[in-house]
Design a protein around this motif. Structure first.
Motif, PDB file in Angstrom:
ATOM      1  N   THR A   2       0.417 -12.510  -4.797  1.00 48.86           N
ATOM      2  CA  THR A   2       0.496 -13.711  -5.620  1.00 48.86           C
ATOM      3  C   THR A   2       0.013 -13.433  -7.042  1.00 48.86           C
ATOM      4  O   THR A   2       0.625 -13.895  -8.009  1.00 48.86           O
ATOM      5  CB  THR A   2      -0.347 -14.832  -4.989  1.00 48.86           C
ATOM      6  N   PHE A   3      -1.056 -12.668  -7.171  1.00 50.36           N
ATOM      7  CA  PHE A   3      -1.559 -12.346  -8.510  1.00 50.36           C
ATOM      8  C   PHE A   3      -0.546 -11.515  -9.294  1.00 50.36           C
ATOM      9  O   PHE A   3      -0.365 -11.715 -10.497  1.00 50.36           O
ATOM     10  CB  PHE A   3      -2.889 -11.592  -8.425  1.00 50.36           C
ATOM     11  N   VAL A   4       0.110 -10.579  -8.640  1.00 49.93           N
ATOM     12  CA  VAL A   4       1.108  -9.745  -9.320  1.00 49.93           C
ATOM     13  C   VAL A   4       2.283 -10.598  -9.776  1.00 49.93           C
ATOM     14  O   VAL A   4       2.762 -10.474 -10.911  1.00 49.93           O
ATOM     15  CB  VAL A   4       1.571  -8.592  -8.409  1.00 49.93           C
ATOM     16  N   ILE A   5       2.733 -11.491  -8.925  1.00 49.34           N
ATOM     17  CA  ILE A   5       3.862 -12.359  -9.291  1.00 49.34           C
ATOM     18  C   ILE A   5       3.444 -13.327 -10.395  1.00 49.34           C
ATOM     19  O   ILE A   5       4.225 -13.592 -11.321  1.00 49.34           O
ATOM     20  CB  ILE A   5       4.392 -13.103  -8.051  1.00 49.34           C
ATOM     21  N   LEU A   6       2.218 -13.825 -10.357  1.00 53.46           N
ATOM     22  CA  LEU A   6       1.738 -14.688 -11.446  1.00 53.46           C
ATOM     23  C   LEU A   6       1.665 -13.923 -12.761  1.00 53.46           C
ATOM     24  O   LEU A   6       1.958 -14.466 -13.824  1.00 53.46           O
ATOM     25  CB  LEU A   6       0.361 -15.271 -11.105  1.00 53.46           C
ATOM     26  N   GLY A   7       1.265 -12.666 -12.701  1.00 57.66           N
ATOM     27  CA  GLY A   7       1.210 -11.846 -13.906  1.00 57.66           C
ATOM     28  C   GLY A   7       2.579 -11.616 -14.518  1.00 57.66           C
ATOM     29  O   GLY A   7       2.697 -11.284 -15.691  1.00 57.66           O
ATOM     30  N   CYS A   8       3.604 -11.769 -13.709  1.00 57.12           N
ATOM     31  CA  CYS A   8       4.975 -11.593 -14.207  1.00 57.12           C
ATOM     32  C   CYS A   8       5.621 -12.918 -14.596  1.00 57.12           C
ATOM     33  O   CYS A   8       6.322 -12.995 -15.607  1.00 57.12           O
ATOM     34  CB  CYS A   8       5.841 -10.937 -13.126  1.00 57.12           C
ATOM     35  N   ALA A   9       5.424 -13.947 -13.804  1.00 54.84           N
ATOM     36  CA  ALA A   9       6.237 -15.147 -13.913  1.00 54.84           C
ATOM     37  C   ALA A   9       5.641 -16.277 -14.740  1.00 54.84           C
ATOM     38  O   ALA A   9       6.360 -17.219 -15.070  1.00 54.84           O
ATOM     39  CB  ALA A   9       6.533 -15.682 -12.512  1.00 54.84           C
ATOM     40  N   LEU A  10       4.363 -16.230 -15.054  1.00 54.63           N
ATOM     41  CA  LEU A  10       3.797 -17.324 -15.849  1.00 54.63           C
ATOM     42  C   LEU A  10       4.481 -17.407 -17.206  1.00 54.63           C
ATOM     43  O   LEU A  10       4.827 -16.381 -17.803  1.00 54.63           O
ATOM     44  CB  LEU A  10       2.288 -17.132 -16.031  1.00 54.63           C
ATOM     45  N   PRO A  11       4.689 -18.613 -17.717  1.00 53.35           N
ATOM     46  CA  PRO A  11       5.404 -18.764 -18.992  1.00 53.35           C
ATOM     47  C   PRO A  11       4.731 -18.044 -20.164  1.00 53.35           C
ATOM     48  O   PRO A  11       5.400 -17.682 -21.128  1.00 53.35           O
ATOM     49  CB  PRO A  11       5.411 -20.273 -19.221  1.00 53.35           C
ATOM     50  N   ALA A  12       3.443 -17.817 -20.093  1.00 48.29           N
ATOM     51  CA  ALA A  12       2.756 -17.127 -21.193  1.00 48.29           C
ATOM     52  C   ALA A  12       3.091 -15.638 -21.214  1.00 48.29           C
ATOM     53  O   ALA A  12       2.973 -14.997 -22.255  1.00 48.29           O
ATOM     54  CB  ALA A  12       1.255 -17.314 -21.066  1.00 48.29           C
ATOM     55  N   TYR A  13       3.510 -15.075 -20.083  1.00 49.29           N
ATOM     56  CA  TYR A  13       3.738 -13.629 -20.000  1.00 49.29           C
ATOM     57  C   TYR A  13       5.228 -13.275 -20.010  1.00 49.29           C
ATOM     58  O   TYR A  13       5.667 -12.444 -20.782  1.00 49.29           O
ATOM     59  CB  TYR A  13       3.060 -13.052 -18.758  1.00 49.29           C
ATOM     60  N   LYS A  14       6.015 -13.852 -19.123  1.00 52.93           N
ATOM     61  CA  LYS A  14       7.479 -13.720 -19.064  1.00 52.93           C
ATOM     62  C   LYS A  14       7.992 -12.275 -19.089  1.00 52.93           C
ATOM     63  O   LYS A  14       9.034 -11.999 -19.636  1.00 52.93           O
ATOM     64  CB  LYS A  14       8.153 -14.474 -20.194  1.00 52.93           C
ATOM     65  N   VAL A  15       7.267 -11.336 -18.518  1.00 55.04           N
ATOM     66  CA  VAL A  15       7.700  -9.950 -18.445  1.00 55.04           C
ATOM     67  C   VAL A  15       7.508  -9.480 -17.008  1.00 55.04           C
ATOM     68  O   VAL A  15       6.465  -9.716 -16.412  1.00 55.04           O
ATOM     69  CB  VAL A  15       6.879  -9.054 -19.402  1.00 55.04           C
ATOM     70  N   TRP A  16       8.509  -8.819 -16.446  1.00 52.93           N
ATOM     71  CA  TRP A  16       8.478  -8.439 -15.045  1.00 52.93           C
ATOM     72  C   TRP A  16       8.078  -6.985 -14.817  1.00 52.93           C
ATOM     73  O   TRP A  16       8.165  -6.475 -13.708  1.00 52.93           O
ATOM     74  CB  TRP A  16       9.833  -8.727 -14.409  1.00 52.93           C
ATOM     75  N   TRP A  17       7.607  -6.283 -15.831  1.00 54.90           N
ATOM     76  CA  TRP A  17       7.180  -4.893 -15.667  1.00 54.90           C
ATOM     77  C   TRP A  17       6.006  -4.713 -14.718  1.00 54.90           C
ATOM     78  O   TRP A  17       5.946  -3.702 -14.004  1.00 54.90           O
ATOM     79  CB  TRP A  17       6.852  -4.263 -17.024  1.00 54.90           C
ATOM     80  N   PRO A  18       5.036  -5.626 -14.648  1.00 56.09           N
ATOM     81  CA  PRO A  18       3.933  -5.425 -13.692  1.00 56.09           C
ATOM     82  C   PRO A  18       4.377  -5.380 -12.230  1.00 56.09           C
ATOM     83  O   PRO A  18       3.658  -4.873 -11.382  1.00 56.09           O
ATOM     84  CB  PRO A  18       3.011  -6.618 -13.938  1.00 56.09           C
ATOM     85  N   LEU A  19       5.566  -5.879 -11.943  1.00 55.73           N
ATOM     86  CA  LEU A  19       6.055  -5.868 -10.565  1.00 55.73           C
ATOM     87  C   LEU A  19       6.365  -4.451 -10.081  1.00 55.73           C
ATOM     88  O   LEU A  19       6.534  -4.231  -8.880  1.00 55.73           O
ATOM     89  CB  LEU A  19       7.293  -6.755 -10.444  1.00 55.73           C
TER      90      LEU A  19
END
Length: 117
Positions: A2-19
């Motif tokens: 969940t933390f990894v997906i939040l790090g990718c999907a939150l509107p403030a971040y919007k980058v999927w590289w951490p996945l």
């Protein structure tokens, strides 16, 4: 996860590289599982294969922690991911690897109810 997906999907971040760390999650237990399987068939409690498997597993673990840090510390004018996404990914890493360690501890004990399968 969940933390990894939040790090990718939150509107403030919007980058999927951490996945990309999910690849390390999937690969990290494989060398140890293979080495344990091989050491059970040969009967040797400690072998070079097990030591090599632990070394490769630690490489995967360190890489999963290093990837978000390197992505967040890229050139300051335009980092690949933001620091908040890095922190969320690192928190996810800690939880996932503690879960994997718990799995190995729970299923390695022979007198446990979990190992009866």
């Amino acid at each position: 996860m969940t933390f990894v997906i939040l790090g990718c999907a939150l509107p403030a971040y919007k980058v999927w590289w951490p996945l990309m760390v999910v690849l390390f999650y999937l690969l990290s237990p494989v060398p140890t599982l293979l080495a344990r399987r091989y050491s059970e068939t040969t009967g040797s409690p400690s072998s070079a294969y097990l030591e090599l498997a632990i070394f490769v597993t630690m490489g995967f673990v360190v890489s999963s922690f290093a990837l978000p840090i390197v992505l967040a510390r890229s050139p300051e004018s335009d980092p690949v991911i933001k620091v908040g996404a890095c922190y969320l990914t690192l928190a996810g890493n800690v939880i996932v690897y503690l879960t994997i360690i718990g799995f190995f501890i729970a299923f390695d004990q022979e007198d446990s109810d979990y190992s009866m399968w």
